[in-house]
Motif scaffolding. Structure first.
Motif, PDB file in Angstrom:
ATOM      1  N   VAL A 126       0.779  -1.328  -0.035  1.00 48.46           N
ATOM      2  CA  VAL A 126      -0.222   0.179   0.103  1.00 48.46           C
ATOM      3  C   VAL A 126       0.762   1.294  -0.005  1.00 48.46           C
ATOM      4  CG1 VAL A 126      -2.046  -1.186   0.838  1.00 48.46           C
ATOM      5  CG2 VAL A 126      -0.272  -0.325   2.605  1.00 48.46           C
ATOM      6  N   GLU A 127       2.070   1.204   0.797  1.00 47.77           N
ATOM      7  CA  GLU A 127       2.963   2.569   0.686  1.00 47.77           C
ATOM      8  C   GLU A 127       3.494   2.633  -0.647  1.00 47.77           C
ATOM      9  OE1 GLU A 127       4.714   5.795   2.578  1.00 47.77           O
ATOM     10  OE2 GLU A 127       3.079   4.380   3.367  1.00 47.77           O
ATOM     11  N   LYS A 128       3.193   3.794  -1.315  1.00 47.61           N
ATOM     12  CA  LYS A 128       4.049   3.967  -2.643  1.00 47.61           C
ATOM     13  C   LYS A 128       5.413   4.184  -2.458  1.00 47.61           C
ATOM     14  CE  LYS A 128       0.705   4.149  -5.631  1.00 47.61           C
ATOM     15  NZ  LYS A 128       0.999   3.014  -6.743  1.00 47.61           N
ATOM     16  N   PHE A 129       6.132   3.444  -3.166  1.00 49.38           N
ATOM     17  CA  PHE A 129       7.603   3.408  -3.376  1.00 49.38           C
ATOM     18  C   PHE A 129       8.137   3.033  -4.668  1.00 49.38           C
ATOM     19  CE2 PHE A 129      11.884   1.854  -1.327  1.00 49.38           C
ATOM     20  CZ  PHE A 129      12.063   3.266  -0.839  1.00 49.38           C
TER      21      PHE A 129
ATOM     22  N   THR B  70       6.776  -0.448  -5.694  1.00 52.68           N
ATOM     23  CA  THR B  70       5.315  -0.989  -5.236  1.00 52.68           C
ATOM     24  C   THR B  70       4.652  -1.628  -6.342  1.00 52.68           C
ATOM     25  OG1 THR B  70       5.567   0.630  -3.479  1.00 52.68           O
ATOM     26  CG2 THR B  70       3.512  -0.080  -4.038  1.00 52.68           C
ATOM     27  N   ASP B  71       4.640  -0.780  -7.569  1.00 57.97           N
ATOM     28  CA  ASP B  71       3.796  -1.179  -8.628  1.00 57.97           C
ATOM     29  C   ASP B  71       4.208  -2.637  -9.297  1.00 57.97           C
ATOM     30  OD1 ASP B  71       2.068   1.065  -8.410  1.00 57.97           O
ATOM     31  OD2 ASP B  71       3.080   2.219  -9.820  1.00 57.97           O
TER      32      ASP B  71
ATOM     33  N   ASN C  39       3.040  -5.402  -6.886  1.00 57.01           N
ATOM     34  CA  ASN C  39       1.555  -5.588  -6.911  1.00 57.01           C
ATOM     35  C   ASN C  39       1.419  -6.413  -8.247  1.00 57.01           C
ATOM     36  OD1 ASN C  39       1.120  -4.779  -4.352  1.00 57.01           O
ATOM     37  ND2 ASN C  39       0.713  -2.476  -5.079  1.00 57.01           N
TER      38      ASN C  39
ATOM     39  N   GLU D 172       8.283  -2.008   4.206  1.00 55.57           N
ATOM     40  CA  GLU D 172       7.120  -1.212   4.162  1.00 55.57           C
ATOM     41  C   GLU D 172       6.658  -0.880   5.540  1.00 55.57           C
ATOM     42  OE1 GLU D 172       3.254  -1.219   1.519  1.00 55.57           O
ATOM     43  OE2 GLU D 172       2.838  -2.675   2.861  1.00 55.57           O
TER      44      GLU D 172
ATOM     45  N   GLN E 191       6.476   3.079   6.826  1.00 55.01           N
ATOM     46  CA  GLN E 191       5.130   3.754   7.123  1.00 55.01           C
ATOM     47  C   GLN E 191       5.360   4.157   8.623  1.00 55.01           C
ATOM     48  OE1 GLN E 191       2.607   0.075   6.065  1.00 55.01           O
ATOM     49  NE2 GLN E 191       1.145   1.891   5.316  1.00 55.01           N
TER      50      GLN E 191
END
Length: 247
Positions: free
Chosen positions: A79-82, A85-86, A89, A126, A130
């Motif tokens: 969930v944390e944009k880094f 991240t994409d 996912n 993450e 966060q």
């Protein structure tokens, strides 16, 4: 697809993969939580109450992660944009597309072992990012430094051997070169014994000269293709020398 089928963790309850998810990863997470708790005073000194609240948040996220694992919950997206991240996912979606389960969700005990373990470390990262202002904190720094310091005797012995090898390598015949090459391959192999993830975070330092242990460790090599690799490299070297001679 083959990897996904073979490495479904619960299919092999005596396998390294199963023991990793059942025992080793929860142990690592417990040690990470304990490390954060032991640095509570440090966080307070640097950041005041904000640092203490950040420590509590990180521990809460990691405790949730441990519970998800131990109860075989679905593997959830980051969930944390880094920066990555994409990519993570997208790969999670790919793993889910390979499943035959009715809910179509990847779970801890029904996913490829390597993916699950790497995902666990990414979730640890993450949880830390966060939790500012302690988002800089390396939860593995202490254990890495401890194992490095405890391994210094072996490191020095190996460096000394390599320095001598560099000085004399031009004078070695082919059999002597092969012998040294095999030594280096085996040192690289057994260096994995010092991997803190394999020991569940317990000390795994190399406290003795690994060069003196190679013969004793040979029976534990399950598959040995060193001769084949040497032959392949030797043939490549001869081919390159012939090509150079032609030019």
């Amino acid at each position: 697809m083959l990897l996904s089928n073979i490495m479904h963790v619960t299919l092999f309850s005596r396998s390294f993969a199963y023991l990793t998810i059942k025992d080793r990863i929860p142990q690592i997470l417990t040690k990470v939580i304990d490390t954060l708790h032991r640095h509570k005073s440090e966080f307070f000194e640097k950041h005041g109450e904000e640092g203490v609240e950040a420590e509590k948040k990180a521990i809460s996220l990691l405790s949730k992660l441990r519970n998800e694992l131990q109860t075989d919950k679905p593997i959830i997206p980051l969930v944390e944009k880094f920066v990555d991240t994409d990519i993570w996912n997208q790969y999670l979606e790919y793993q889910q597309s390979l499943l035959n389960e009715s809910d179509g969700k990847s779970r801890w005990f029904y996913s490829p072992w390597l993916f699950v373990e790497c995902y666990m470390y990414r979730r640890i990262h993450e949880a830390i990012i966060q939790s500012p202002p302690i988002d800089y904190f390396d939860v593995f720094k202490e254990s890495k430094e401890q194992n490095f310091c405890e391994s210094q005797e072996s490191v020095i012995a190996l460096c000394t051997h390599l320095q001598q090898l560099i000085k004399t390598i031009e004078d070695l015949d082919e059999n002597q070169l092969k012998d040294e090459f095999f030594k280096l391959l085996q040192i690289s192999l057994w260096g994995n014994k010092c991997d803190l993830s394999l020991s569940g975070g317990e000390s795994s330092s190399q406290k003795t000269d690994v060069l003196n242990s190679l013969e004793d460790l040979k029976p534990f090599i399950l598959l040995n293709d060193m001769e084949h690799l040497w032959s392949l490299l030797s043939n490549c070297k001869k081919t390159r020398e012939k090509a150079s001679f032609c030019f």
